[in-house]
Motif scaffolding. Structure first.
Motif, PDB file in Angstrom:
ATOM      1  N   GLY A  13       0.791  -1.247   0.000  1.00 46.17           N
ATOM      2  CA  GLY A  13       0.000   0.000   0.000  1.00 46.17           C
ATOM      3  C   GLY A  13       0.809   1.277   0.000  1.00 46.17           C
ATOM      4  N   LEU A  15       2.306   5.004  -0.479  1.00 45.46           N
ATOM      5  CA  LEU A  15       1.706   6.343  -0.490  1.00 45.46           C
ATOM      6  C   LEU A  15       2.389   7.134  -1.603  1.00 45.46           C
ATOM      7  N   ALA A  29      -6.257   9.600  -9.016  1.00 47.96           N
ATOM      8  CA  ALA A  29      -6.471   9.217  -7.613  1.00 47.96           C
ATOM      9  C   ALA A  29      -7.189   7.870  -7.527  1.00 47.96           C
ATOM     10  N   LEU A  33      -5.866   4.255  -6.032  1.00 52.34           N
ATOM     11  CA  LEU A  33      -6.645   3.530  -5.024  1.00 52.34           C
ATOM     12  C   LEU A  33      -7.029   2.135  -5.527  1.00 52.34           C
ATOM     13  N   ALA A  34      -7.314   2.033  -6.823  1.00 53.05           N
ATOM     14  CA  ALA A  34      -7.762   0.753  -7.393  1.00 53.05           C
ATOM     15  C   ALA A  34      -6.728  -0.349  -7.212  1.00 53.05           C
ATOM     16  N   ILE A  35      -5.436   0.017  -7.295  1.00 52.74           N
ATOM     17  CA  ILE A  35      -4.392  -1.030  -7.177  1.00 52.74           C
ATOM     18  C   ILE A  35      -3.961  -1.240  -5.731  1.00 52.74           C
ATOM     19  N   GLY A  36      -4.627  -0.575  -4.805  1.00 47.12           N
ATOM     20  CA  GLY A  36      -4.325  -0.802  -3.396  1.00 47.12           C
ATOM     21  C   GLY A  36      -3.284   0.144  -2.823  1.00 47.12           C
ATOM     22  N   SER A  38      -2.161   4.435  -2.067  1.00 46.75           N
ATOM     23  CA  SER A  38      -2.862   5.632  -1.581  1.00 46.75           C
ATOM     24  C   SER A  38      -2.304   6.880  -2.253  1.00 46.75           C
ATOM     25  N   PRO A  39      -3.170   7.711  -2.803  1.00 43.25           N
ATOM     26  CA  PRO A  39      -2.708   8.947  -3.430  1.00 43.25           C
ATOM     27  C   PRO A  39      -2.780  10.140  -2.477  1.00 43.25           C
ATOM     28  N   VAL A  40      -1.828  11.050  -2.611  1.00 49.32           N
ATOM     29  CA  VAL A  40      -1.932  12.369  -1.980  1.00 49.32           C
ATOM     30  C   VAL A  40      -1.595  13.388  -3.046  1.00 49.32           C
ATOM     31  N   MET A  41      -2.393  14.433  -3.162  1.00 44.26           N
ATOM     32  CA  MET A  41      -2.133  15.491  -4.121  1.00 44.26           C
ATOM     33  C   MET A  41      -1.833  16.784  -3.373  1.00 44.26           C
ATOM     34  N   ALA A  42      -0.801  17.501  -3.798  1.00 43.42           N
ATOM     35  CA  ALA A  42      -0.488  18.807  -3.210  1.00 43.42           C
ATOM     36  C   ALA A  42       0.467  19.509  -4.140  1.00 43.42           C
ATOM     37  N   ILE A  51       4.958  16.915   2.133  1.00 46.63           N
ATOM     38  CA  ILE A  51       4.203  15.718   1.790  1.00 46.63           C
ATOM     39  C   ILE A  51       5.097  14.684   1.140  1.00 46.63           C
ATOM     40  N   ILE A  54       6.955  12.329   3.385  1.00 41.43           N
ATOM     41  CA  ILE A  54       6.172  11.264   4.011  1.00 41.43           C
ATOM     42  C   ILE A  54       5.879  10.128   3.041  1.00 41.43           C
TER      43      ILE A  54
ATOM     44  N   THR C  64      -6.406  20.575  -1.283  1.00 37.50           N
ATOM     45  CA  THR C  64      -5.233  21.043  -2.041  1.00 37.50           C
ATOM     46  C   THR C  64      -5.092  22.544  -1.875  1.00 37.50           C
ATOM     47  N   PHE C  97       0.503  17.259   7.480  1.00 33.54           N
ATOM     48  CA  PHE C  97       1.239  18.302   6.795  1.00 33.54           C
ATOM     49  C   PHE C  97       1.058  19.620   7.540  1.00 33.54           C
ATOM     50  N   ARG C 100      -1.348  22.330   6.264  1.00 35.74           N
ATOM     51  CA  ARG C 100      -2.768  22.004   6.439  1.00 35.74           C
ATOM     52  C   ARG C 100      -3.167  22.094   7.910  1.00 35.74           C
ATOM     53  N   ARG C 194     -12.003   3.129  -0.795  1.00 34.48           N
ATOM     54  CA  ARG C 194     -11.249   2.972  -2.053  1.00 34.48           C
ATOM     55  C   ARG C 194     -11.761   3.918  -3.142  1.00 34.48           C
ATOM     56  N   ASN C 245     -14.025   0.407  -8.162  1.00 32.24           N
ATOM     57  CA  ASN C 245     -14.189   1.641  -7.388  1.00 32.24           C
ATOM     58  C   ASN C 245     -14.648   2.829  -8.227  1.00 32.24           C
TER      59      ASN C 245
END
Lengths: 273, 273, 273
Positions: A13, A15, A29, A33-36, A38-42, A51, A54, C64, C97, C100, C194, C245
Motif C-alpha cells: 500500500g 503512499l 487518484a 486507489l484501485a491497485i491498493g 494511496s494517493p496524496v495530491m499537493a 508531503i 512522508i 489542495t 502536513f 494544512r 477505495r 471503485n
C-alpha cells in the motif's frame, strides 16, 4: 512474470505524492486507489516538500503547469531525490509548448529521476531539448511500429543510459528500458486514446509499482505498463452496446481494481530486446 | 440538416484550447474527445498564449477564475483574435458575481469573439453590464418559453448584431443566432440541469464545431447545441433503474461518442425564426 | 428519524459555496446536485467573499491548499461568519502536513464554525494542534471501535463543547455531536475508502443539510452522515460483476439522487449516547 510485482503493491500500500494536472487528477487518484495504493495530491511548494517526505515517491506530471506548480515540482522533486525516493516524470505536452519543454528538460537535468513515462514525441523532445508535438498526443510520425522497432529500442536505450533513468515510451507498442534491457509490450486498446488521462493514470500507478518493488524497478515499470494496457483490454471487453469513452474510462479503473497477479501474468504480451 | 457539420468534426479532428474551470474540466476533455476532436488545457498566461497559437480555437470558460486565469484568458484570447482563430466565451455565473461579470464584459469588449454561449441570465448580464443571476443557473424569470419566444429571439438577435458575434442562449428552448437568422432548438432533457457541467461541455464541443466548419459557423454553433441536447436525450434513454445524475453524466458523453450525422439529422428539432 | 431533514433539502434547494480541492470537486458538485441543492465553486479571494454572501453556507475543504485558496477560505469564512451563515470545515490531511494543520487550526480559531467533519486523526490534530496522520486516511490506531466507543464519544463531545461547534467524526463508526448529545451511526461500506472523495462529498452535502435545517442542526449533520453511508450501501448493492471503485463512485452519487426520506428512515442505523 509481473504478477508478484502487482501483488506487492496491494500488500504494501505505498503512499504516492502527485503533482499533476487538474484535468485528469480524479481518475489518477482512483486508479492509484484501485491497485491498493494511496494517493496524496499537493502542489503548493511548502506543502509539497513536506508531503513528499512522508510518501514513498512522487509523480510529476506537467499537464497544467503554473508558476506555483513548477516551483513545487522542483522543490519536492529535489527533496525526494535527496531522500532517495522514487521520482517519476510525465512530460505531458513537452515539445508542443516552450514552458512545458523547459520545465521537463529542467526537471530531467536537476533531479535524480527514477523513471520517465511519456509518448515518443515527448521523449524525443526531452532527448533533443525541443520538439514538434501536436498537442498532447504523439505525432503519427513518431509512433513505434514493427518496422522501426529496432531503431526505436536503440533510441530508448540510449536515452535511458544517457540520463541514468528508467524509461517507458508508451503507444500502440510500449518500450520499457533501463538502457541495457528493453521490454517490448503489446497490451492495450487503441480506444484508450479517446479517454482523457490514461497516460496520467499510468504514471500514477507506475510510481506506486516502483515504490513497492525497490529491488526490481525495471520489471516494476514494465509491469505497470502491462497492467494499464490489460486494464484497457478488460475494460473494453466489458463495454455494453452504447457505452462510449466516458464509461470506458470508468471500466479501465474498475479493471485495475479487480486485476490480480495471475491474470496479469496470463494476459501480458511482452518480449525482451 | 446538421449531420455533415458533425461529421466534419470527426474528419478534421480540430485541436481545442480550453481555459476552463477545474470543476467540470475532465468531462469537457472527454466530451471533446468523444466527438473526435482533441482538447488541450492550459491556464498559465505564457503557456496559454503559445498553446492557443497551435490550436484552431479557444474556449474561454469563466467558471473558477483567479488572477492567473483572467490574465491567461485575455492574453490567449487576444492572440487567438489576432490569428483569426475561433474564440468562444462561456460567461458562467456572470451576473451573480462582480469579478465574473467584469471579466466577461471585458472579454466581450476586447476580443473578437466568434461566439458567446450562456444561459439567458448570463447573456442579459453581458448585455446590460450587470445582473442578478442566482448562482450558476439561470433565473426562472429569464427562461425562454413559448410565451416570450418572440421577444427572446429579438433580444438575442440584437445582442449578436451589437456585439458582432454568434450567440447561443441555452435552456429548455435554445436560441442560436448571428443577428439575422435565429435557430430555435428544442432538444435536450430537463434532467441535464442536475449534471454538473453540461453547459461547459457544450461550450467545449461548440468550439470544435466552429473550428471544423469555417464556412458556415452559424449552422455549426446550432449543430453543436442540437448535438448536446440529443446526447442528453439518448443518454437519458439508456438510464437503467437506479441510475442517477452521475451515471447520466457519463451516458451523455457516451452518446456523443456514438452520435453520427444521420442520427443527428433525424433527431434534431429545430426551426428558423 | 432523519427523513424530513433530507426532504427539506430537496424542497428548499440551498445554494452551497465550496472552496474545495481540485481532486474530488466534480463529484462534490454532482453529489450536491443529486440531493437537490446547488453547488457554486470559487476560490479567488474576491470572488469567494462575494459568492459566499449569496449562498446559504460555505464548505471549506483544505485538500489542495495554496496561498490563494487559504486567503479565500479566511475571507469568505469570516464573511459567512458575520452573516450568520453555515460554515463547515473539512480538515483533509490535517496532522500529516504543517501547512494544512496550521490552516485548519487557524480557521477553527478565527471563524464561527457551524460544523467540523473529519476522520479521527484529523480531529485529534485539531484538538492538540499537531498530529501524525498518514496521508489523507485516518491512522488505524485512531479508528472508533466498539471497544473504545465510550472514550471516543467523550472526546468528541469535549471537542464540540470546547470549540462551540458541531462535530462529525467519520469512519467505520460515525459520531455526530453538539457536545451534549452524540449520535452513533453505523451506516456505510468499507469499500468507500477505495473511492477518492466520499468524505469530501459528505462535507458538501452536509453543508446543504445544515443550511436547509436551521432549527435542528445537530440532527441535520447526523442525517447527512447517515445519508452518505446509506448511499454507499445502496450503491454497493447495485454493483455488477466486474464493477470496481470508479463505477462505485458513480453509483454512490446515483443513490443520493434517488434517496428519499422514507428510505433514509428505514435504513438509518443510529443510536444516541
Amino acid at each position: 512474470m509481473f504478477g508478484n510485482i502487482l501483488d506487492r503493491v496491494g500488500e504494501t500500500g505505498p503512499l504516492v505524492h502527485n503533482i499533476t494536472n487538474y484535468v485528469t487528477v480524479n481518475d489518477v487518484a482512483n486508479a492509484i486507489l484501485a491497485i491498493g495504493a494511496s494517493p496524496v495530491m499537493a502542489d503548493d511548494p511548502r506543502d509539497a516538500v513536506e508531503i513528499t517526505a512522508i510518501c514513498g515517491g512522487i509523480n510529476l506530471n506537467i499537464g497544467t503547469l503554473n508558476k506555483r506548480s513548477i516551483k513545487a515540482m522542483h522543490r519536492a522533486g529535489m527533496r525526494a531525490s535527496e531522500l532517495g525516493h522514487v521520482v517519476l516524470l510525465d512530460p505531458v505536452g513537452a515539445g508542443a509548448f516552450a514552458i512545458r519543454t523547459e520545465t521537463a528538460v529542467s526537471l530531467l537535468e536537476k533531479l535524480h529521476l527514477t523513471a520517465v513515462r511519456g509518448n515518443m514525441s515527448e521523449v524525443k523532445t526531452l532527448a533533443s531539448g525541443s520538439g514538434t508535438t501536436k498537442g498532447v498526443d504523439a505525432d503519427v510520425a513518431d509512433a513505434v511500429t514493427d518496422e522501426n522497432l529496432e531503431t526505436s529500442v536503440e533510441f530508448a536505450k540510449n536515452f535511458a543510459r544517457e540520463h541514468k533513468t528508467l524509461l517507458a515510451v508508451t503507444g500502440a507498442i510500449d518500450l520499457v528500458t533501463d538502457g541495457d534491457k528493453c521490454f517490448v509490450i503489446r497490451n492495450g486498446r487503441a480506444e484508450m486514446g479517446r479517454v482523457a488521462g490514461t497516460g496520467c493514470q499510468l504514471s500514477g500507478i507506475a510510481t506506486a509499482f516502483l515504490i513497492a518493488n525497490p529491488d526490481n524497478r525495471l520489471e516494476a515499470l514494465a509491469a505497470a505498463v502491462a497492467t494499464m494496457g490489460i486494464a484497457g483490454e478488460i475494460g473494453w471487453s466489458r463495454q455494453l452496446e452504447g457505452d462510449g469513452n466516458a464509461t470506458f474510462a470508468k471500466r479501465i479503473i474498475d479493471a485495475l481494481y479487480h486485476l490480480d497477479g495471475a491474470t496479469l501474468d496470463r494476459m501480458t504480451r511482452c518480449e525482451e530486446r
